[in-house]
Scaffold this motif. Structure first.
Motif, PDB file in Angstrom:
ATOM      1  N   GLY A 142      13.580  15.528  -2.939  1.00 39.54           N
ATOM      2  CA  GLY A 142      12.328  15.979  -3.545  1.00 39.54           C
ATOM      3  C   GLY A 142      11.128  15.744  -2.643  1.00 39.54           C
ATOM      4  N   ILE A 143      11.108  14.598  -1.960  1.00 34.25           N
ATOM      5  CA  ILE A 143      10.028  14.328  -1.011  1.00 34.25           C
ATOM      6  C   ILE A 143      10.044  15.360   0.109  1.00 34.25           C
ATOM      7  CG2 ILE A 143       9.162  12.669   0.689  1.00 34.25           C
ATOM      8  CD1 ILE A 143      10.219  10.448  -1.160  1.00 34.25           C
ATOM      9  N   ASP A 144      11.247  15.670   0.611  1.00 37.31           N
ATOM     10  CA  ASP A 144      11.377  16.673   1.677  1.00 37.31           C
ATOM     11  C   ASP A 144      10.934  18.054   1.185  1.00 37.31           C
ATOM     12  OD1 ASP A 144      12.387  14.710   3.360  1.00 37.31           O
ATOM     13  OD2 ASP A 144      14.480  15.198   2.923  1.00 37.31           O
ATOM     14  N   VAL A 145      11.303  18.398  -0.059  1.00 30.45           N
ATOM     15  CA  VAL A 145      10.902  19.697  -0.612  1.00 30.45           C
ATOM     16  C   VAL A 145       9.384  19.814  -0.649  1.00 30.45           C
ATOM     17  CG1 VAL A 145      10.977  21.209  -2.627  1.00 30.45           C
ATOM     18  CG2 VAL A 145      12.993  19.882  -2.023  1.00 30.45           C
ATOM     19  N   HIS A 146       8.731  18.756  -1.100  1.00 28.69           N
ATOM     20  CA  HIS A 146       7.270  18.789  -1.180  1.00 28.69           C
ATOM     21  C   HIS A 146       6.656  19.005   0.192  1.00 28.69           C
ATOM     22  CE1 HIS A 146       3.252  17.922  -2.568  1.00 28.69           C
ATOM     23  NE2 HIS A 146       3.138  16.925  -1.724  1.00 28.69           N
ATOM     24  N   LEU A 149       8.066  16.180  -9.068  1.00 26.28           N
ATOM     25  CA  LEU A 149       9.482  16.496  -8.955  1.00 26.28           C
ATOM     26  C   LEU A 149      10.250  15.567  -8.012  1.00 26.28           C
ATOM     27  CD1 LEU A 149       9.372  20.364  -9.259  1.00 26.28           C
ATOM     28  CD2 LEU A 149      10.684  18.783 -10.683  1.00 26.28           C
ATOM     29  N   PHE A 150       9.598  14.544  -7.504  1.00 23.16           N
ATOM     30  CA  PHE A 150      10.424  13.416  -7.037  1.00 23.16           C
ATOM     31  C   PHE A 150      10.176  12.184  -7.896  1.00 23.16           C
ATOM     32  CE2 PHE A 150       6.966  13.462  -3.760  1.00 23.16           C
ATOM     33  CZ  PHE A 150       6.419  12.203  -3.935  1.00 23.16           C
ATOM     34  N   ALA A 154       0.807  -1.228   0.000  1.00 24.97           N
ATOM     35  CA  ALA A 154       0.000   0.000   0.000  1.00 24.97           C
ATOM     36  C   ALA A 154       0.833   1.267   0.000  1.00 24.97           C
ATOM     37  CB  ALA A 154      -0.933  -0.008   1.212  1.00 24.97           C
ATOM     38  N   LYS A 155       2.130   1.169   0.350  1.00 26.22           N
ATOM     39  CA  LYS A 155       3.033   2.338   0.391  1.00 26.22           C
ATOM     40  C   LYS A 155       2.457   3.457   1.272  1.00 26.22           C
ATOM     41  CE  LYS A 155       5.387   0.344  -3.061  1.00 26.22           C
ATOM     42  NZ  LYS A 155       4.533  -0.847  -3.266  1.00 26.22           N
ATOM     43  N   LEU A 156       1.946   3.082   2.434  1.00 26.33           N
ATOM     44  CA  LEU A 156       1.290   4.054   3.295  1.00 26.33           C
ATOM     45  C   LEU A 156       2.249   5.081   3.886  1.00 26.33           C
ATOM     46  CD1 LEU A 156      -1.243   1.744   5.176  1.00 26.33           C
ATOM     47  CD2 LEU A 156      -1.715   3.359   3.314  1.00 26.33           C
ATOM     48  N   ASP A 157       3.553   4.805   3.799  1.00 24.89           N
ATOM     49  CA  ASP A 157       4.525   5.765   4.315  1.00 24.89           C
ATOM     50  C   ASP A 157       4.724   6.947   3.361  1.00 24.89           C
ATOM     51  OD1 ASP A 157       5.636   3.787   2.580  1.00 24.89           O
ATOM     52  OD2 ASP A 157       7.640   4.495   3.073  1.00 24.89           O
ATOM     53  N   ILE A 158       4.287   6.788   2.112  1.00 23.50           N
ATOM     54  CA  ILE A 158       4.368   7.898   1.156  1.00 23.50           C
ATOM     55  C   ILE A 158       3.054   8.664   1.228  1.00 23.50           C
ATOM     56  CG2 ILE A 158       4.732   8.551  -1.246  1.00 23.50           C
ATOM     57  CD1 ILE A 158       7.172   7.342   0.086  1.00 23.50           C
ATOM     58  N   VAL A 159       3.039   9.690   2.041  1.00 29.92           N
ATOM     59  CA  VAL A 159       1.798  10.396   2.374  1.00 29.92           C
ATOM     60  C   VAL A 159       1.590  11.653   1.535  1.00 29.92           C
ATOM     61  CG1 VAL A 159       1.921   9.567   4.760  1.00 29.92           C
ATOM     62  CG2 VAL A 159       2.921  11.784   4.174  1.00 29.92           C
ATOM     63  N   ASP A 160       2.442  11.862   0.547  1.00 32.72           N
ATOM     64  CA  ASP A 160       2.551  13.190  -0.043  1.00 32.72           C
ATOM     65  C   ASP A 160       1.305  13.669  -0.771  1.00 32.72           C
ATOM     66  OD1 ASP A 160       5.554  13.840   0.505  1.00 32.72           O
ATOM     67  OD2 ASP A 160       5.445  11.744  -0.084  1.00 32.72           O
ATOM     68  N   TYR A 161       0.581  12.786  -1.439  1.00 33.01           N
ATOM     69  CA  TYR A 161      -0.676  13.209  -2.052  1.00 33.01           C
ATOM     70  C   TYR A 161      -1.724  13.511  -0.982  1.00 33.01           C
ATOM     71  CZ  TYR A 161       0.659  12.132  -6.881  1.00 33.01           C
ATOM     72  OH  TYR A 161       1.250  12.128  -8.129  1.00 33.01           O
ATOM     73  N   LEU A 208      15.945  24.446  -1.650  1.00 33.12           N
ATOM     74  CA  LEU A 208      16.010  22.988  -1.618  1.00 33.12           C
ATOM     75  C   LEU A 208      15.873  22.391  -3.019  1.00 33.12           C
ATOM     76  CD1 LEU A 208      13.902  22.197   1.577  1.00 33.12           C
ATOM     77  CD2 LEU A 208      16.338  21.741   1.242  1.00 33.12           C
ATOM     78  N   ARG A 209      15.072  23.030  -3.873  1.00 34.08           N
ATOM     79  CA  ARG A 209      14.919  22.525  -5.239  1.00 34.08           C
ATOM     80  C   ARG A 209      16.231  22.646  -6.005  1.00 34.08           C
ATOM     81  NH1 ARG A 209      11.312  19.246  -5.741  1.00 34.08           N
ATOM     82  NH2 ARG A 209       9.507  20.581  -5.441  1.00 34.08           N
ATOM     83  N   LEU A 210      16.944  23.742  -5.799  1.00 38.21           N
ATOM     84  CA  LEU A 210      18.251  23.907  -6.428  1.00 38.21           C
ATOM     85  C   LEU A 210      19.228  22.851  -5.911  1.00 38.21           C
ATOM     86  CD1 LEU A 210      18.572  27.801  -6.377  1.00 38.21           C
ATOM     87  CD2 LEU A 210      18.259  26.353  -8.393  1.00 38.21           C
ATOM     88  N   ARG A 211      19.155  22.577  -4.625  1.00 39.72           N
ATOM     89  CA  ARG A 211      20.021  21.540  -4.054  1.00 39.72           C
ATOM     90  C   ARG A 211      19.691  20.177  -4.652  1.00 39.72           C
ATOM     91  NH1 ARG A 211      19.636  18.410   0.974  1.00 39.72           N
ATOM     92  NH2 ARG A 211      21.724  17.641   1.498  1.00 39.72           N
ATOM     93  N   GLN A 212      18.408  19.899  -4.838  1.00 41.94           N
ATOM     94  CA  GLN A 212      17.994  18.636  -5.443  1.00 41.94           C
ATOM     95  C   GLN A 212      18.600  18.480  -6.839  1.00 41.94           C
ATOM     96  OE1 GLN A 212      13.860  18.379  -6.462  1.00 41.94           O
ATOM     97  NE2 GLN A 212      13.808  16.141  -6.387  1.00 41.94           N
ATOM     98  N   LEU A 213      18.529  19.526  -7.633  1.00 43.34           N
ATOM     99  CA  LEU A 213      19.107  19.484  -8.976  1.00 43.34           C
ATOM    100  C   LEU A 213      20.610  19.253  -8.922  1.00 43.34           C
ATOM    101  CD1 LEU A 213      17.147  22.422 -10.639  1.00 43.34           C
ATOM    102  CD2 LEU A 213      17.127  20.043 -11.411  1.00 43.34           C
TER     103      LEU A 213
END
Length: 307
Positions: free
Chosen positions: A288-292, A200-201, A17-24, A267-272
């Motif tokens: 990217g997850i952290d940025v979101h 963006l992740f 279920a990937k319940l740890d990915i809560v981003d949506y 953070l987005r610049l750091r990701q790139l």
């Protein structure tokens, strides 16, 4: 330490279920903060948002289960989570790890999809407002979520990146419409910003999985273009996010909104830099997850201050 997951156990289904990915799921927080102060504690509004969120969880769980089933059948997950890819946790793919069977995953997906449909119908029933565009958006989101890697297989037909963003847009706009019956420029721009977060992740995952996706004909941008072309695409999407940050004051947001979103930009610049400068794609995905999540917290705080 790696947690051992017993075949057929609850833990195996939790991994599926990937319940740890809560981003949506965080979109509901943005919607709540966008509401007028008098509406934030309204019982009908809170019930609508709560029921919608529960349905959203079931729909997305069904979507990722079907995605895993398709990825297992075409061999892409086996390639992308192979033993020579130690940065990927194999037990996140129960079919590849052998902790669930294909029939178990399919049944789980069908049941969660049915529950998600029923719960979203409940959200429509209790919603204070039911504008036609919001009802249609809920229906379209449900249909295409299940078609992401199953049925018409949108992600296998060149629509993966658009879908990742559009799902986030819908999961802000639809519940906001059900809660208020209306939209404004600030809501639309913040929905667009929210949707670009998962994209963006996701594009970094696609960059890492390019060989496996090419092998099975999954046409992500990374698989269709050269490394340079993919890098330019990711940069372009990142620039779009920055332009949306700049646009929000133009549609009614506070003038200082871009300053509040400065951590997102940095953070987005750091990701790139980490992903395409240093070549550490999976670490860039994690950034990217952290940025979101930082963006969501900032949007919530700003909205609570100014709405």
């Amino acid at each position: 330490m790696t947690t051992v997951v017993t075949p057929g156990s609850t833990g195996a289904y939790v991994k599926l279920a990937k319940l740890d990915i809560v981003d949506y799921y965080l979109g509901v927080l943005v919607v709540w903060a966008l509401l007028a102060p008098a509406s934030r504690l309204d019982p009908g509004v809170l019930a609508t948002l709560g029921v919608f969120l529960v349905g959203e969880v079931f729909v997305i769980v069904a979507m990722v289960a079907l995605d895993d089933l398709t990825g297992y059948r075409d061999g892409s997950d086996a390639a992308n989570y192979a033993p020579d890819a130690p940065a990927r946790k194999l037990n996140r793919k129960p079919l590849v790890a052998g902790t669930l069977t294909e029939p178990q995953v399919l049944r789980f997906a069908l049941v969660t999809a049915a529950v998600g449909a029923a719960v979203w119908l409940g959200a429509l029933a209790v919603a204070p407002h039911r504008p036609l565009w919001a009802v249609a958006l809920v229906a379209v989101t449900y249909f295409f979520a299940l078609q992401y890697s199953w049925g018409v297989k949108l992600s296998y037909r060149g629509f993966q990146e658009f879908f990742l963003a559009a799902l986030g847009w819908a999961l802000v706009l639809a519940p906001y419409g059900l809660a208020t019956g209306d939209l404004d420029g600030v809501v639309v721009v913040q929905a667009l910003l929210f949707g670009l977060g998962p994209l963006l992740f996701g594009v970094y995952s696609n960059t890492n999985d390019v060989e496996g996706d090419r092998r099975v004909g999954r046409p992500t941008v990374a698989a269709l273009t050269t490394p340079r072309g993919n890098r330019l695409f990711v940069r372009a999407v990142s620039v779009c996010e920055f332009l949306l940050v700049l646009a929000l004051p133009l549609v009614g947001g506070p003038w200082w909104f871009p300053l509040a979103l400065l951590p997102t930009v940095v953070l987005r610049l750091r990701q790139l830099r980490v992903g395409f400068g240093r070549g550490d794609i999976l670490r860039a995905r994690r950034i990217g997850i952290d940025v979101h999540r930082v963006t969501v917290v900032t949007l919530v705080v700003v909205n609570l201050v100014v709405r």
